[in-house]
Design a protein around this motif. Structure first.
Motif, PDB file in Angstrom:
ATOM      1  N   VAL A 282       0.854  -1.187   0.000  1.00  0.00           N
ATOM      2  CA  VAL A 282       0.000   0.000   0.000  1.00  0.00           C
ATOM      3  C   VAL A 282       0.887   1.234   0.000  1.00  0.00           C
ATOM      4  O   VAL A 282       1.776   1.358   0.853  1.00  0.00           O
ATOM      5  N   ALA A 283       0.662   2.129  -0.934  1.00  0.00           N
ATOM      6  CA  ALA A 283       1.508   3.315  -1.066  1.00  0.00           C
ATOM      7  C   ALA A 283       0.981   4.470  -0.236  1.00  0.00           C
ATOM      8  O   ALA A 283      -0.182   4.859  -0.365  1.00  0.00           O
ATOM      9  N   GLU A 284       1.856   5.019   0.625  1.00  0.00           N
ATOM     10  CA  GLU A 284       1.593   6.340   1.188  1.00  0.00           C
ATOM     11  C   GLU A 284       2.241   7.318   0.208  1.00  0.00           C
ATOM     12  O   GLU A 284       3.432   7.598   0.283  1.00  0.00           O
ATOM     13  N   ALA A 285       1.448   7.790  -0.731  1.00  0.00           N
ATOM     14  CA  ALA A 285       1.987   8.628  -1.809  1.00  0.00           C
ATOM     15  C   ALA A 285       1.205   9.933  -1.874  1.00  0.00           C
ATOM     16  O   ALA A 285       0.065   9.961  -2.319  1.00  0.00           O
ATOM     17  N   TRP A 286       1.847  11.001  -1.415  1.00  0.00           N
ATOM     18  CA  TRP A 286       1.249  12.334  -1.532  1.00  0.00           C
ATOM     19  C   TRP A 286       1.561  12.835  -2.937  1.00  0.00           C
ATOM     20  O   TRP A 286       2.713  13.082  -3.277  1.00  0.00           O
ATOM     21  N   THR A 287       0.544  12.965  -3.757  1.00  0.00           N
ATOM     22  CA  THR A 287       0.742  13.392  -5.146  1.00  0.00           C
ATOM     23  C   THR A 287      -0.167  14.583  -5.441  1.00  0.00           C
ATOM     24  O   THR A 287      -1.144  14.811  -4.725  1.00  0.00           O
ATOM     25  N   PRO A 288       0.133  15.332  -6.499  1.00  0.00           N
ATOM     26  CA  PRO A 288      -0.688  16.508  -6.805  1.00  0.00           C
ATOM     27  C   PRO A 288      -2.130  16.177  -7.165  1.00  0.00           C
ATOM     28  O   PRO A 288      -3.027  16.981  -6.940  1.00  0.00           O
ATOM     29  N   THR A 289      -2.374  14.990  -7.747  1.00  0.00           N
ATOM     30  CA  THR A 289      -3.723  14.639  -8.195  1.00  0.00           C
ATOM     31  C   THR A 289      -3.976  13.156  -7.951  1.00  0.00           C
ATOM     32  O   THR A 289      -3.038  12.357  -7.828  1.00  0.00           O
ATOM     33  N   VAL A 290      -5.261  12.770  -7.934  1.00  0.00           N
ATOM     34  CA  VAL A 290      -5.583  11.355  -7.794  1.00  0.00           C
ATOM     35  C   VAL A 290      -5.130  10.587  -9.031  1.00  0.00           C
ATOM     36  O   VAL A 290      -4.847   9.387  -8.965  1.00  0.00           O
ATOM     37  N   GLU A 291      -5.053  11.271 -10.185  1.00  0.00           N
ATOM     38  CA  GLU A 291      -4.559  10.611 -11.386  1.00  0.00           C
ATOM     39  C   GLU A 291      -3.094  10.209 -11.228  1.00  0.00           C
ATOM     40  O   GLU A 291      -2.673   9.130 -11.670  1.00  0.00           O
ATOM     41  N   ARG A 292      -2.287  11.079 -10.593  1.00  0.00           N
ATOM     42  CA  ARG A 292      -0.890  10.715 -10.326  1.00  0.00           C
ATOM     43  C   ARG A 292      -0.823   9.579  -9.300  1.00  0.00           C
ATOM     44  O   ARG A 292       0.030   8.683  -9.388  1.00  0.00           O
ATOM     45  N   THR A 293      -1.718   9.591  -8.325  1.00  0.00           N
ATOM     46  CA  THR A 293      -1.755   8.499  -7.353  1.00  0.00           C
ATOM     47  C   THR A 293      -2.014   7.170  -8.046  1.00  0.00           C
ATOM     48  O   THR A 293      -1.444   6.133  -7.681  1.00  0.00           O
TER      49      THR A 293
END
Length: 558
Positions: A282-293
């Motif tokens: 499971v990624a804890e990934a803070w990204t600019p958009t849900v598309e990048r997530t």
């Protein structure tokens, strides 16, 4: 201890690796913050033995998996996110034997176990880093981190203008073995957390070995800390501006969400797929958009990614609908389940966030209107659990716990509290040990006190006080999680059908099921969509209509 392959739990399908029909698609995963969950030895600090003893509570609550925040050997400069040895348990939490017993007991109770993995940085007490300092310039170990000469006439300035998430420069200067000022090293978080250089093959080799170590121990998956941070832009370029380095921000940064991270996760996925029982990451990934997530959960990468855009959404109907639609749309092309989360160990508990006017973000220092906050939190929980995909529950939210906003300064331990202009330094408020009993020096947390002071009246919110009370938040969670397992229209999926509803009211259908949510401050008349399955508050049904109170969610079975 002898390593072994513990018996995994059986997955929900035998599909080929890369296909997305596993238990995680609709799992409810409970986050345990070990130091604050249960204290098995009475020293005031939670531990693995305490967690193990409370596993039956989690089974009875109705969750599918337990995610444990870091318990590795660590100097605890950042609550265990500074790891000195990834294959050892910190003595404050127990031993590898305790971890083995916990995993085995969880599996016997049909609970899966997910452990935190911290690959972006180590502790400065990690053997690699200690040797790098000890051996000085030219040490091969320095290539496994980001050591750079400073700028200025004598190298007295940091190599670039990056700032730490916790505040201050993201660089600390070393002292060479001869006592003279030396190179600088990069740390996006605390100085005690030097960033790994993932361009070096030894780093990748080491973490593939660490994955196999814990998979052989029997864990069912990993929550990948700072999954978006491992790869830095070539040349470590300046940003050219200040105040942009917040973890929760949406700005593109040269040290976050670089495309190179995805090859790392493709390698990890191949390892996970070698093991039986549907092991996940499971990624804890803070990204600019849900598309990048969504890039992190493509079919050959990780299985889930936290939906931080949802976590940060205010209690406003139109905003919630927008982020729900965006989340489902972003995950659909990659075949990954959407995930939903309201609280965790880094943000103000949602019972407190929702107690104040919307727009406050994920951090607030105000206690707000406790009654209002709890009413909204209960409604928000039922909305979250009705959505297609997987949901995360943070320990204590099932008790309706508020953030402890009035901790005395001398009790605080969040490292960013002691540094200026960084990530919010008041995270201790959501980390106060949870209450199990009405009475006692630590309300049943352990035999003694607790590492953070618990507020007066904590016992009234305890598991003991709420068990059997049909109006309690704990019994609401138990009822909702049981209904979610039993109702065929709930759980996995990738779409909802929106229904007409008054302004500020969300209404959507899933097969045989309707969810209605009133996010406004006044009651509204709505159609009675069927039989009430679960409701976050009292709802009056009058024939074909119902009165939906303010800040209330109702599940209807059609």
């Amino acid at each position: 201890m002898t390593q072994h392959l513990a018996a995994p739990l059986t997955g929900t399908s035998d599909d080929a690796p890369g296909h997305r029909h596993g238990w995680w698609q609709d799992a409810v995963i409970y986050q345990v913050y070990p130091r604050s969950f249960a204290d098995g030895n009475g020293d005031g600090m939670g531990d693995l033995d305490g967690v193990r003893r409370r596993l039956p509570y989690l089974r009875d609550l109705g969750v599918d998996a337990v995610w444990l925040s870091p318990f590795y050997a660590s100097p605890q400069a950042d609550a265990g996110y500074d790891v000195a040895d990834y294959r050892a348990i910190d003595p404050m939490f127990g031993t590898l034997l305790d971890a083995d017993a916990l995993i085995r007991d969880a599996h016997e109770l049909n609970l899966r176990v997910i452990v935190d993995l911290v690959p972006n940085h180590s502790s400065d007490a990690h053997e690699w880093f200690k040797r790098a300092l000890r051996e000085g310039p030219g040490s091969a170990l320095r290539e496994r981190y980001h050591f750079r000469p400073g700028k200025g006439a004598d190298g007295e300035l940091p190599p670039n203008d990056w700032e730490s998430i916790f505040g201050g420069p993201a660089w600390t200067r070393t002292t060479d073995p001869d006592g003279t000022p030396g190179d600088w090293y990069l740390h996006l978080f605390a100085p005690e957390q030097p960033d790994f250089n993932w361009d070096h093959p030894a780093v990748a080799d080491e973490f593939r070995s660490i994955l196999r170590f814990w998979l052989d121990m029997g864990v069912d998956g990993f929550r990948v800390d700072v999954a978006h941070g491992l790869v830095k832009a070539p040349g470590l370029p300046d940003i050219g501006g200040a105040g942009q380095l917040r973890l929760l921000g949406n700005d593109a940064m040269p040290f976050f969400d670089q495309d190179g991270v995805h090859e790392i996760y493709r390698q990890w996925r191949r390892i996970l797929d070698e093991y039986p029982g549907d092991r996940i990451a499971v990624a804890e990934a803070w990204t600019p958009t849900v598309e990048r997530t969504a890039n992190y959960v493509r079919p050959d990468e990780l299985h889930q990614a936290f939906n931080f855009q949802y976590l940060g959404t205010s209690w406003v109907g139109s905003e919630l609908r927008e982020v729900i639609d965006a989340s489902l749309a972003a995950m659909r092309p990659v075949g990954a389940p959407a995930t939903w989360v309201l609280s965790n160990h880094d943000v103000t508990r949602h019972a407190t966030r929702f107690a104040s006017p919307p727009g406050g973000g994920t951090q607030t220092r105000e206690a707000g209107d406790r009654t209002l906050g709890l009413r909204r939190a209960r409604a928000a929980t039922l909305l979250m659990l009705a959505l297609p995909g997987s949901a995360y529950v943070y320990q204590g939210e099932e008790l309706g716990l508020p953030d402890v906003t009035d901790l005395p300064d001398e009790a605080r331990q969040d490292p960013s509290y002691f540094r200026a202009d960084g990530q919010d330094g008041f995270r201790d408020g959501c980390r106060v040990p949870i209450p199990w009993t009405r009475e006692g020096s630590s309300y049943g947390f352990g035999g003694g006190g607790s590492w953070l002071p618990q507020p007066e009246g904590w016992g009234a919110l305890s598991v003991e006080a709420q068990t059997g009370d049909p109006g309690s938040t704990l019994e609401l969670y138990r009822a909702a999680l049981a209904a979610r397992k039993e109702h065929p229209g709930l759980g996995a999926g990738d779409a909802v059908e929106w229904l007409d509803a008054p302004e500020g009211v969300l209404a959507f259908a899933r097969p045989g099921f309707v969810c209605t949510v009133n996010t406004t401050g006044t009651a509204v008349r709505i159609p009675a969509h069927g039989r009430v399955l679960v409701a976050s508050g009292p709802v009056a049904v009058d024939g074909a209509e119902a009165e939906l109170p303010a800040d209330t969610t109702v599940w209807w079975t059609v």
